[in-house]
Write an enzyme that holds these catalytic residues in place. Structure first.
Site, PDB file in Angstrom:
ATOM      1  N   CYS A 184      10.653  22.319  12.358  1.00  0.00           N
ATOM      2  CA  CYS A 184      12.054  21.955  12.124  1.00  0.00           C
ATOM      3  C   CYS A 184      12.368  21.732  10.650  1.00  0.00           C
ATOM      4  O   CYS A 184      13.517  21.466  10.306  1.00  0.00           O
ATOM      5  CB  CYS A 184      12.478  20.762  12.967  1.00  0.00           C
TER       6      CYS A 184
ATOM      7  N   HIS B 166      20.023  20.742  18.105  1.00  0.00           N
ATOM      8  CA  HIS B 166      18.917  20.925  17.161  1.00  0.00           C
ATOM      9  C   HIS B 166      18.359  22.346  17.271  1.00  0.00           C
ATOM     10  O   HIS B 166      17.410  22.593  18.015  1.00  0.00           O
ATOM     11  CB  HIS B 166      17.845  19.886  17.492  1.00  0.00           C
TER      12      HIS B 166
END
Length: 366
Positions: A78, A321
């Site tokens: 991420c 996300h």
């Protein structure tokens, strides 16, 4: 950094579910090149779960940048989108040419990964001999280690949704203009929530000590974001200058702890402190992870109040996300926030990274 945009963010299997990662990236790369007034000579693209095949180059061609535009990909989980921008900045410094950098993720179209013929949900983030927890279990462990209650996590999630709804004007500025090639798609995450609604959620992990719920874990989402980078002496009009960038390592068992040291590292590079910042954007993968970072940096009051400079229009807990894009998305939001600030204003974008790393970038409005 002369321009930055993102696609809408939609939940997995929802409005963008038929758009592969290279097309999400190609569209936003083409859109970000327009306000910059030039095509890049290179594209650096972060991604975690795509089909491979050098997504940076494929997206550069899809964006219409021509055969001479090179491209490559970055997988830092991420943190991928933010690390891609770091590599893009390094390329600008070396070559003196324009570079587009960002991230894209399409969990809806990502191929299934197999180990010994069995589908897996999560690739390894650390080798044998190191802790390699599931990310939700790690968020629960972090909450316990840092004494972050469920009530604080719920309050932070409520804050994210509330601010996203209140600041739709800012979110609209950072989204691609007009109607995207795949139709009229908007962010589908922000909700009007109440403490009572959140209290009804059960923890995701079946354990008496678990505190992370579906509301305090960012939903899996599709999306892409990109910025245009040019040499500082060629930047027209208001822009941001990168004053510091860092990728640091930490404990793989508690990966959420590494973002704060990354922020301190970039501040030290510029001789700045947290009090000097006009804005801070942190990826909200989990409420416990974001709060651990903010507590460490002195940006909370230890209860429910969060410094107003932090995530002023909410974050991933509201929007979603899209892993490889999220680091660029917070940077794009930071750009649009700082362009409304006076010259000299400083801002930081940061994220914690699976496997025990943290990434951060310090920028100044010029």
């Amino acid at each position: 950094m002369v321009a930055g945009l993102r696609t809408p963010v939609t939940g997995r299997s929802r409005a963008l579910s038929s758009v592969p990662a290279h097309q999400l990236a190609g569209r936003v790369l083409a859109a970000v090149a327009e306000p910059a007034g030039r095509a890049p000579q290179a594209v650096v693209l972060g991604n975690c779960t795509g089909p491979g095949g050098n997504l940076g180059r494929v997206a550069a061609l899809d964006a219409g940048f021509g055969e001479s535009c090179v491209g490559w990909g970055v997988d830092a989980q991420c943190g991928s989108g933010l690390v891609a921008v770091m590599q893009g900045a390094d390329q600008v410094r070396r070559s003196g040419t324009a570079v587009a950098a960002g991230g894209a993720e399409s969990p809806s179209t990502a191929p299934v990964r197999l180990v010994d013929g069995t589908p897996i949900r999560q690739a390894r983030f650390a080798p044998e001999g190191f802790a390699d927890p599931d990310m939700t279990a790690a968020a629960d462990d972090l909450a316990a280690a840092c004494d972050i209650s469920r009530a604080r996590q719920d309050a932070f999630a409520l804050r994210s949704h509330r601010l996203a709804l209140q600041h739709e004007t800012l979110l609209r500025r950072e989204r691609m203009p007009g109607t995207a090639p795949w139709g009229s798609v908007v962010d589908d995450g922000p909700r009007s929530l109440s403490p009572g609604m959140l209290a009804r959620f059960r923890p995701l992990v079946d354990s008496p000590s678990a505190t992370v719920t579906p509301a305090t874990a960012a939903r899996i989402a599709d999306g892409a974001a990109a910025v245009m980078l040019v040499p500082a002496d060629h930047a027209p009009g208001p822009h941001l200058v990168i004053q510091g960038q860092a990728l640091v390592g930490g404990d793989p068992a508690l990966p959420g702890l590494a973002a704060a040291p990354a922020v301190r590292a970039v501040l030290a590079q510029a001789g700045a402190v947290v009090a000097d910042l006009a804005a801070l954007e942190v990826v909200e993968a989990y409420a416990s992870q974001a709060l651990a970072t903010l507590d460490d940096l002195g940006l909370t009051d230890g209860a429910r109040e969060v410094d107003p400079r932090v995530n002023a229009a909410g974050g991933a807990l509201a929007l979603g996300h899209p892993w490889g894009a999220s680091g660029t998305m917070v940077l794009v939001r930071l750009l649009h926030r700082l362009l409304e600030s006076p010259p000299g204003a400083l801002g930081v974008a940061a994220c914690a990274v699976a496997g025990g790393m943290g990434a951060a970038m310090l920028v100044e409005r010029r």
